[in-house]
Design an enzyme around this catalytic site. Structure first.
Site, short mmCIF file in Angstrom:
data_model
loop_
_atom_site.label_atom_id
_atom_site.label_comp_id
_atom_site.label_asym_id
_atom_site.label_seq_id
_atom_site.Cartn_x
_atom_site.Cartn_y
_atom_site.Cartn_z
N GLY A 158 0.81 -1.22 0.00
CA GLY A 158 0.00 0.00 0.00
C GLY A 158 0.84 1.26 0.00
O GLY A 158 0.65 2.15 0.84
N GLY A 159 1.75 1.37 -0.97
CA GLY A 159 2.69 2.51 -0.98
C GLY A 159 2.30 3.65 -1.89
O GLY A 159 3.06 4.60 -2.04
N TYR A 192 -12.46 -3.03 12.01
CA TYR A 192 -11.10 -2.48 11.98
C TYR A 192 -10.32 -2.87 13.24
O TYR A 192 -9.20 -3.39 13.16
CB TYR A 192 -11.20 -0.96 11.85
CG TYR A 192 -9.87 -0.26 11.68
CD1 TYR A 192 -9.07 -0.51 10.56
CD2 TYR A 192 -9.42 0.67 12.62
CE1 TYR A 192 -7.86 0.13 10.39
CE2 TYR A 192 -8.21 1.32 12.46
CZ TYR A 192 -7.43 1.05 11.34
OH TYR A 192 -6.23 1.69 11.18
N LYS A 248 -7.10 -5.39 13.52
CA LYS A 248 -5.81 -4.83 13.96
C LYS A 248 -5.35 -5.51 15.26
O LYS A 248 -4.14 -5.72 15.46
CB LYS A 248 -5.91 -3.31 14.16
CG LYS A 248 -6.07 -2.53 12.85
CD LYS A 248 -4.86 -2.68 11.96
CE LYS A 248 -4.94 -1.76 10.73
NZ LYS A 248 -3.78 -1.91 9.84
N ILE A 306 -3.29 10.14 11.81
CA ILE A 306 -2.21 10.65 10.97
C ILE A 306 -2.84 11.46 9.82
O ILE A 306 -3.89 11.08 9.28
CB ILE A 306 -1.36 9.48 10.39
CG1 ILE A 306 -0.80 8.60 11.53
CG2 ILE A 306 -0.24 10.00 9.48
CD1 ILE A 306 0.20 9.26 12.46
N SER A 347 -2.70 -0.10 14.73
CA SER A 347 -3.40 1.16 15.00
C SER A 347 -3.60 1.31 16.50
O SER A 347 -3.68 0.31 17.23
CB SER A 347 -4.78 1.14 14.33
OG SER A 347 -5.54 2.25 14.74
N ASP A 354 -2.82 -7.45 -5.26
CA ASP A 354 -3.92 -7.46 -4.29
C ASP A 354 -3.53 -8.36 -3.12
O ASP A 354 -3.44 -9.58 -3.26
CB ASP A 354 -5.20 -7.97 -4.97
CG ASP A 354 -6.41 -7.81 -4.05
OD1 ASP A 354 -6.22 -7.63 -2.82
OD2 ASP A 354 -7.55 -7.85 -4.55
N ARG A 401 -0.14 5.89 -1.59
CA ARG A 401 -0.60 7.12 -0.95
C ARG A 401 -0.54 6.99 0.57
O ARG A 401 -0.20 5.92 1.10
CB ARG A 401 -2.02 7.50 -1.40
CG ARG A 401 -3.06 6.43 -1.16
CD ARG A 401 -4.32 6.68 -2.00
NE ARG A 401 -5.13 5.48 -2.08
CZ ARG A 401 -6.09 5.18 -1.23
NH1 ARG A 401 -6.39 6.00 -0.25
NH2 ARG A 401 -6.77 4.06 -1.35
#
Ligand SMILES: NC(=O)c1ccc[n+]([C@@H]2O[C@H](COP(=O)([O-])OP(=O)(O)OC[C@H]3O[C@@H](n4cnc5c(N)ncnc54)[C@H](OP(=O)(O)O)[C@@H]3O)[C@@H](O)[C@H]2O)c1
Length: 251
Positions: free
Chosen positions: A14-15, A158, A162, A191, A145, A66, A17
């Protein structure tokens, strides 16, 4: 702190953005050979490659992989391995951040969330560890997270996924430490990314008020933490959770 990753191969999921883009930029600036994945946004991925080449002369490659597909992950890792005969660092950053109360979450939401946030981490860890064992060296960083530690309303999928990543990280640290493979998490607070951009100003203001360091985090805050954890400065650190929250986890 002068960290040099010359000759090292770093994979970041996932680089294209957000935090992932920041991670790619940090490792590229530190002379690593970087491979990053993305899901759909080819133009953004190309822009990240371009800016790293222009600004740092870095060797950066973006690939559409993916993470929810085990075979795609295997084939990508195999390609990187065949090209370099080494995989030094893997940062599992890609995730899906669904919101909604528990009873509003469908079976489809759960399987999507588990697939994107947990199965992808399992696939990358499993593949990376197989390559790292013979090398007797490696660092895996799973981006978790603050929500894994302090879940909030509307974060069932989520937070649960996590939390699972946090537990998995500890097990892998226990099982593969003897091969000098270190496995840690970074647990960021809020963030400044697209996610923060969609939040109401009032809510962001409240979060800042409750953050001891008095600001929202930046992708550079997470990037510096990842560089440190991946580096030899952290060679005796494994199975830990590095909270990059400005102190908000104390609240
Ligand atoms: N932002 C925050 O405040 C915050 C706080 C705590 C933790 N985190 C964690 O930090 C990480 C990054 O968050 P972010 O806000 O930067 O995310 P983001 O802006 O939504 O970016 C997600 C990245 O992951 C990629 N991606 C998504 N699903 C994928 C899949 N199935 N396969 C491959 N790539 C995929 C996206 O690619 P495309 O561009 O092609 O879609 C994009 O590059 C996540 O693990 C998140 O849980 C974020």
């Amino acid at each position: 702190m002068n960290i040099d990753f010359s000759g090292k191969v770093v994979i970041i999921t996932g680089g294209s953005r957000g935090i992932g883009r920041g991670l790619v930029r940090h490792f590229a600036r530190s002379h690593a050979t970087v491979y990053f994945t993305y899901l759909s946004n080819e133009d953004l991925a190309a822009a990240v490659v371009h800016e790293c080449k222009e600004q740092y002369g870095a060797d950066v490659t973006g690939r559409r992989v993916d993470g929810r597909s085990g075979p795609d992950v295997e084939s990508f890792m195999d390609t990187v391995w065949k090209a370099h005969n080494r995989i030094d660092v893997v940062v599992n950053n890609a995730a899906w951040i669904p919101r909604g109360l528990f009873l509003q979450m469908s079976g489809q939401d759960w399987s999507e969330g588990i697939s994107a946030n947990l199965n992808s981490v399992i696939a990358f860890c499993s593949s990376a560890i197989k390559y790292m064992i013979p090398a007797k060296s490696g660092s895996i960083i799973n981006i978790s997270s603050r929500s894994a530690l302090h879940p909030g309303r509307g974060q069932a999928v989520y937070s649960a996924t996590k939390g699972a990543v946090e537990s998995l990280t500890k097990v892998l640290a226990l099982e593969y430490g003897s091969y000098n493979i270190r496995v840690n998490t970074i647990a960021p607070g809020l963030i400044e990314t697209d996610v923060a951009g969609t939040m109401q100003t009032e809510l962001k203001k409240k979060i800042v008020e409750r953050t001891p360091l008095g600001r929202i985090g930046t992708v550079d805050d997470v990037g510096s933490a990842a560089l440190f954890l991946a580096s030899d400065y952290a060679s005796y650190i494994t199975g830990t959770q590095l909270l990059v929250t400005g102190g908000r986890h104390l609240d």
